[in-house]
Design an enzyme around this catalytic site. Structure first.
Site, PDB file in Angstrom:
ATOM      1  N   LYS A  83       0.856  -1.189   0.000  1.00 63.10           N
ATOM      2  CA  LYS A  83       0.000   0.000   0.000  1.00 63.10           C
ATOM      3  C   LYS A  83       0.893   1.240   0.000  1.00 63.10           C
ATOM      4  CE  LYS A  83      -4.265   1.004   2.493  1.00 63.10           C
ATOM      5  NZ  LYS A  83      -4.869   0.917   3.824  1.00 63.10           N
TER       6      LYS A  83
HETATM    7  C1  E4P Z   1      -8.257   1.327   4.333  1.00 58.76           C
HETATM    8  O1  E4P Z   1      -7.508   0.951   3.476  1.00 58.76           O
HETATM    9  C2  E4P Z   1      -8.224   2.694   4.890  1.00 58.76           C
HETATM   10  O2  E4P Z   1      -6.981   2.967   5.450  1.00 58.76           O
HETATM   11  C3  E4P Z   1      -9.338   2.832   5.906  1.00 58.76           C
HETATM   12  O3  E4P Z   1     -10.542   2.365   5.321  1.00 58.76           O
HETATM   13  C4  E4P Z   1      -9.495   4.246   6.429  1.00 58.76           C
HETATM   14  O4  E4P Z   1     -10.647   4.305   7.233  1.00 58.76           O
HETATM   15  P1  E4P Z   1     -10.950   5.531   8.220  1.00 58.76           P
HETATM   16  O5  E4P Z   1     -11.203   6.732   7.397  1.00 58.76           O
HETATM   17  O6  E4P Z   1     -12.169   5.093   8.973  1.00 58.76           O
HETATM   18  O7  E4P Z   1      -9.742   5.689   9.099  1.00 58.76           O
END
Ligand code: E4P
Length: 219
Positions: A83
């Site tokens: 990522k």
């Molecule tokens: C997933 O890949 C993201 O990092 C995550 O969904 C972010 O979610 P949040 O906005 O609730 O922190």
């Protein structure tokens, strides 16, 4: 639509994986911090429980160091998807990891359709638009998913999957499916909520009451 679980909590992942509904996992540095555990160890354990892609995020901000970190993360397991953030350095790293290494990349922190187009051109396997965080500032999270879907559908050669991230409630899941998002990543509690409906509970209670009145047993 594929369901990923948005957590680094290994117990929650194992519990949900047993339902057969978990196609992958996404983590981020904040989710890892919540566990208080060693990042690489946690990712390794998740990869043993889930066959699908497990996103593990680099924390460097320059492409060269991102690639060094990605190399370490990629060695944890074959199903680790790297990522990277949606920055120019993240896009540079994405291009190398996806096109030269042949490894899946999830480009994260996407808030616009043009960012999504850049990620697709860089060879991302997944683009992660954050719908909840847009809703939080009074913008239209699901509108962004519609726009990215329309852009990607205009260029069938692009094979990046739309991974709806920052989903907060069941209606985000419904709307994503109606729009035709490829994947949604869900906090464990939201994934569990998908099977629930008050009329299901009420109906089951009535069936069981009536069944008890018959005095019968199937076994
Ligand atoms: C997933 O890949 C993201 O990092 C995550 O969904 C972010 O979610 P949040 O906005 O609730 O922190």
């Amino acid at each position: 639509m594929k369901f990923f679980v948005d957590t680094a909590d290994i117990e929650a992942i194992a519990d949900l994986a047993a339902t057969g509904m978990v196609d992958g996992v996404t983590t981020n540095p904040s989710l890892v911090a919540k566990t208080g555990r060693d990042f690489k160890e946690v990712v390794g354990e998740i990869c043993q429980v889930v066959d699908g892609p497990v996103s593990a995020e680099v924390t460097a901000t320059d492409a060269a160091t991102m690639l060094k970190e990605a190399d370490v993360l990629a060695k944890i397991a074959d199903n680790v998807a790297i990522k990277v953030p949606l920055t120019w350095d993240g896009l540079k790293a994405c291009r190398v990891i996806s096109k030269d290494w042949g490894r899946e990349v999830n480009v994260t922190l996407c808030f616009s359709p043009m960012q999504a187009l850049l990620a697709a051109k860089a060879g991302a396997s997944y683009i992660s638009p954050f719908v909840g965080r847009l809703d939080d500032i009074g913008e239209d999270g699901m509108g962004l998913i519609e726009e990215i879907r329309a852009v990607y559908d205009n260029y069938p050669a692009l094979d990046t999957e739309i991974l709806v991230a920052s989903a907060r409630h069941v209606s985000h899941v419904r709307d994503s499916a109606l729009i035709g998002a490829d994947v949604i990543t869900l906090p464990p509690n939201v994934l569990r909520q998908l099977a629930g409906h008050p009329l299901t509970d009420k109906g089951l209670a009535a069936f069981l009451d009536d069944w008890a009145k018959t005095g019968q047993s199937i076994l």
